[in-house]
Design an enzyme around this catalytic site. Structure first.
Site, PDB file in Angstrom:
ATOM      1  N   GLU A 244       0.711  -1.175   0.074  1.00 46.66           N
ATOM      2  CA  GLU A 244       0.137   0.100  -0.112  1.00 46.66           C
ATOM      3  C   GLU A 244       1.029   1.295   0.263  1.00 46.66           C
ATOM      4  O   GLU A 244       0.524   2.235   0.797  1.00 46.66           O
ATOM      5  CB  GLU A 244      -0.890   0.085   1.272  1.00 46.66           C
ATOM      6  CG  GLU A 244      -1.901  -1.402   0.971  1.00 46.66           C
ATOM      7  CD  GLU A 244      -2.996  -1.091   1.893  1.00 46.66           C
ATOM      8  OE1 GLU A 244      -3.192  -0.242   2.858  1.00 46.66           O
ATOM      9  OE2 GLU A 244      -4.216  -1.527   1.654  1.00 46.66           O
TER      10      GLU A 244
ATOM     11  N   GLU B  67      -5.685  -8.454  -0.430  1.00 48.24           N
ATOM     12  CA  GLU B  67      -6.582  -8.137   0.850  1.00 48.24           C
ATOM     13  C   GLU B  67      -7.941  -7.776   0.595  1.00 48.24           C
ATOM     14  O   GLU B  67      -8.390  -6.990  -0.359  1.00 48.24           O
ATOM     15  CB  GLU B  67      -5.899  -6.983   1.362  1.00 48.24           C
ATOM     16  CG  GLU B  67      -4.497  -7.227   2.382  1.00 48.24           C
ATOM     17  CD  GLU B  67      -4.174  -6.038   3.161  1.00 48.24           C
ATOM     18  OE1 GLU B  67      -4.801  -5.270   3.546  1.00 48.24           O
ATOM     19  OE2 GLU B  67      -2.761  -5.998   3.023  1.00 48.24           O
TER      20      GLU B  67
HETATM   21  C1  BDP Z   1      -4.724  -2.665   4.527  1.00 45.65           C
HETATM   22  C2  BDP Z   1      -3.353  -2.960   5.253  1.00 45.65           C
HETATM   23  C3  BDP Z   1      -3.367  -3.669   6.218  1.00 45.65           C
HETATM   24  C4  BDP Z   1      -4.558  -3.385   7.196  1.00 45.65           C
HETATM   25  C5  BDP Z   1      -5.708  -3.461   6.709  1.00 45.65           C
HETATM   26  C6  BDP Z   1      -7.109  -3.099   7.402  1.00 45.65           C
HETATM   27  O1  BDP Z   1      -2.588  -3.439   4.083  1.00 45.65           O
HETATM   28  O2  BDP Z   1      -2.276  -3.675   6.940  1.00 45.65           O
HETATM   29  O3  BDP Z   1      -4.372  -3.834   8.578  1.00 45.65           O
HETATM   30  O4  BDP Z   1      -5.890  -2.749   5.371  1.00 45.65           O
HETATM   31  O5  BDP Z   1      -7.437  -1.907   7.123  1.00 45.65           O
HETATM   32  O6  BDP Z   1      -4.837  -1.161   4.418  1.00 45.65           O
HETATM   33  O7  BDP Z   1      -7.753  -3.637   8.111  1.00 45.65           O
END
Ligand code: BDP
Length: 579
Positions: A398, A487
Site C-alpha cells: 500500500e 487483501e
Molecule cells: C490495509 C493494510 C493492512 C490493514 C488493513 C485493514 O494493508 O495492513 O490491516 O488494510 O485496514 O490497508 O484492516
C-alpha cells in the site's frame, strides 16, 4: 544456512532488563553491565511481559552472562540475532561489536572479545523509537504508516555460533523442477580448499549424490549439475531435499552447512502464474506475527497450529504481511507446501496520516532512503532466497503510488529484486486501484480492496460491485497481467451475531468474504485470493480499532469465527492447479 557442525551457545531464556526512561544508559555506560532487578524473557517483545512496559517505545537494555568452554579458543565467534529491533547495538565484554537497523531480518556480528574457559557478558541496547525514516515509517506509537502494533525487543532467537577460521559465508541455490541445480558458494579461507557438495534426502539420512571438488580458491565458487529422478516441490507434494556443503583443508573438515531446498520452477506468462509448468491459483491469507504476551514472537507450537488450521481451511499460500517472517515460520511453509509471497517491511498503509503528498514525494525520491530500503531488501533476500516456498516478492504494501515519485521508487525497487534474484517474479500490494501509477513495473498485479467496509459500509453488495468494476478496468488496461486480490475482508468481533448481517458481526464478515470470493472466482484473470487476515492482531490505538484489528477469520487466540466454515467450503472448491 543451517549447521549441525558449528558449536552453538543458545542465549534464549531470562535476561536482565532495564527500561531507559531518562535516557541515561549511554552516559552511565550501561554497556559495561548495569544493575537492575527486572528481568525479561527472550525471545519475545518486551511490551506485554509487563503492563508497565506496554506502551514504551524508546530505549531498553538487555544483559546476560554466559560461559564459553575453553575448547573453543581457536574458533571465530559470531553473535547471531534472528530478529530484534528496531535498532540494536551489541557489546560483549565491554567491547562494541555492531549495530543493526530493522526488526525482521537476521543479523550477526563477529565477536573478538570472547573469553574461552570463562564467563562472558553480552549487553544489547534496543531502540524502538518511531521515526518517519524507519522501515516502516511511524510518527509515534499510535500514529504509524502501518496497522500493526509497534512492538520492541529481542523477539526471535539469539545465539553464539563458532566457526573455524576457514568457513562458508553464504550459499545460494537455484533448483528447477527439471532437476537442474545451480549453486554459488562463498567461502572464506587463507588458502585453497576442497569443497564437498552433497544432495541428501529430507531427513539428512541418505546421501543421494556427492562430489569432492579439489583445490578451490576461496571466494565465490559456482557449481552446476542436473539431478535425474528428483521429485519436484509443490503444494500438493512438498518434496524437500538438503544440499550439504563442506569445506576441507588437508582432509580435515573445517566447516559444514546445509540448506533445505525443493526443485521447482516459477514463471509468469500469458496472464497466469505457473508452478512447474502448470498454472496455479493462490488461496490464502495475509498474516501477522502476533500473539498474546509473546508480541512479535511466534512460538513453534503456535506456528504448527496455524499451519494445520490453514491447511484445514483449504489455503495453499500467504503473504508475509508486512515484513519477512522468522526462519521457523518459513521453514514450516517449505515443509507444509505453502506458497509464500515474501514482503519486506516497506509498508505504507497509513502514509496519508503521517506525511503530506509533498513530504512523501521528497522522501521517496531521496537517494539515502532508496539505499536504506535496498539494505533491508538485500538482507531479506539473502536470508530466504533458497526457500522453495517463496514463489514471489511483494516489493511493498500500500504505497501512495498515485504519486509519480513513489511509482519511480517502486520501479527501481522491482529492478533491484530482479538483480538480486532473477528467478522470482515481483508484485506489490496496491490500494490506489485505478489511480495507481506503478502497476506496469511488476509482473503480477496485486490489489487490496475494502469496498463494503471502509466505503459503501453496511452494504456488501454495493461494495462488491464497486470493487469488481475497478478490478475489471485494471484488467482491461493490463490484459496480459495476472491479478491477485491480496487483501479483502471485514472486522468481526468474536461472538457478535446479527441477523441481518451488520458490521462487526461474524455474519457480516462471512457474508462479505463469500461475496468477494464468489464474484472474483468467475474471472479467469484472477489468480489469487488472500483474505485479510488469518487471525486478529494487535494494532496502534485509534477510533477504528478495538485494541485489535478484528479482520481475522480466527480470533487472536485462534478460535474460529463463522467465516472459517464458509471459507473452508469455498477454498476447497478452488483447485491449486487450474486450467
Ligand atoms: C490495509 C493494510 C493492512 C490493514 C488493513 C485493514 O494493508 O495492513 O490491516 O488494510 O485496514 O490497508 O484492516
Amino acid at each position: 544456512m543451517k549447521s549441525w557442525f558449528r558449536p552453538r551457545i543458545p542465549l534464549d531464556g531470562f535476561w536482565k532488563f532495564r527500561i531507559d526512561r531518562e535516557l541515561i544508559g549511554d552516559k552511565e555506560e550501561w554497556f559495561k553491565g548495569f544493575s537492575s532487578n527486572e528481568l525479561i524473557y527472550v525471545p519475545s517483545s518486551w511490551n506485554e511481559q509487563n503492563p508497565e512496559w506496554d506502551q514504551f517505545t524508546n530505549i531498553a537494555w538487555y544483559q546476560r552472562d554466559f560461559y564459553v568452554d575453553g575448547s573453543l579458543k581457536d574458533k571465530r565467534a559470531w553473535i547471531v540475532f534472528e530478529g530484534a529491533g528496531y535498532r540494536t547495538r551489541v557489546w560483549v565484554n565491554n567491547e562494541f561489536v555492531g549495530e543493526h537497523e530493522g526488526s525482521f531480518t537476521q543479523f550477526k556480528f563477529e565477536v573478538n572479545s570472547i573469553k574461552c574457559g570463562s564467563f562472558n557478558r553480552i549487553v544489547a541496547r534496543i531502540d524502538n523509537t518511531p521515526s518517519i525514516f524507519n522501515l516502516p515509517p511511524a510518527r509515534e506509537l499510535n500514529v504509524t504508516a502501518f496497522d500493526f502494533f509497534h512492538y520492541g525487543g529481542i523477539h526471535r532467537p539469539v545465539y553464539l555460533e563458532f566457526t573455524d577460521t576457514c568457513y562458508i559465508d553464504d550459499v545460494t541455490i537455484n533448483a528447477s523442477s527439471d532437476g537442474s541445480l545451480k549453486a554459488s558458494i562463498n567461502t572464506v579461507c587463507n588458502r585453497s580448499i576442497n569443497v564437498r557438495f552433497a544432495l541428501m534426502d529430507k531427513e539428512l539420512s541418505n546421501v543421494l549424490f556427492e562430489e569432492m571438488v579439489k583445490d578451490v580458491k576461496p571466494g565465490v565458487f559456482k557449481y552446476e549439475r542436473r539431478f535425474d529422478g528428483v521429485k519436484p516441490w509443490s503444494p500438493e507434494d512438498p518434496n524437500l531435499y538438503n544440499i550439504v556443503v563442506e569445506i576441507y583443508v588437508d582432509d580435515t573438515v573445517r566447516d559444514s552447512v546445509y540448506e533445505r531446498i525443493g526443485f521447482r520452477t516459477i514463471e509468469v506468462k500469458e496472464g497466469k502464474i505457473y508452478l512447474n509448468g502448470r498454472p496455479i491459483f493462490l488461496k490464502g491469507f495475509g498474516r501477522h506475527e502476533d500473539f498474546p504476551v509473546l508480541g512479535k514472537y511466534m512460538h513453534g507450537a503456535v506456528l504448527v497450529r496455524d499451519f494445520y488450521l490453514m491447511r484445514k481451511i483449504g489455503a495453499n499460500s500467504f503473504r508475509t504481511t508486512h515484513y519477512p517472517y522468522s526462519n521457523e515460520h518459513l521453514d514450516l511453509a517449505d515443509e507444509f507446501g505453502f506458497m509464500v509471497i515474501l514482503e519486506p517491511p516497506l509498508c505504507y498503509s497509513g502514509m496519508d496520516r503521517i506525511l503530506s503528498r509533498e513530504e512523501v514525494a521528497k522522501l521517496f525520491s531521496s537517494e539515502e532512503y532508496f539505499k536504506k530500503a535496498k539494505r533491508f531488501v538485500e538482507e531479506m533476500v539473502k536470508q530466504h532466497k533458497n526457500r522453495p516456498s517463496v514463489i514471489m516478492y511483494s516489493v511493498t504494501n500500500e504505497p501512495p503510488s498515485d504519486i509519480p515519485e513513489v511509482a519511480e521508487f517502486i520501479k527501481r525497487m522491482s529492478s533491484l529484486f530482479k538483480e538480486l534474484d532473477p528467478s522470482r517474479p515481483t508484485t506489490f500490494a496496491s490500494h490506489r486501484s485505478t489511480r495507481d501509477l506503478a502497476l506496469d513495473y511488476v509482473d503480477v498485479i496485486s490489489l487490496n480492496y475494502y469496498r463494503g467496509w471502509y466505503s459503501e459500509w453496511g452494504d456488501i453488495e454495493r461494495g462488491t460491485e464497486a470493487m469488481l468494476k475497478e478490478v475489471e478496468q485494471i484488467h482491461q488496461r493490463f490484459p496480459e497481467k495476472p491479478i491477485i486480490i491480496t487483501e479483502f475482508g471485514a472486522d468481526a468481533y468474536l461472538g457478535l451475531h446479527s441477523d441481518p448481517p451488520q458490521m462487526w458481526s461474524e455474519e457480516y464478515q462471512a457474508e462479505m468474504i463469500r461475496n468477494y470470493i464468489e464474484a472474483l472466482i468467475k474471472r479467469n484473470y484472477i489468480v489469487g485470493l488472500h483474505i485479510w487476515n488469518f487471525a486478529d492482531f494487535r494494532t496502534p490505538q485509534n477510533p477504528l480499532r478495538t485494541i485489535l484489528n478484528r479482520k481475522g477469520v480466527y480470533s487472536r487466540d485462534r478460535q474460529p469465527k463463522l467465516s472459517v466454515l464458509i471459507v473452508s467450503k469455498l477454498f476447497k472448491n478452488i483447485p491449486t492447479f487450474i486450467k
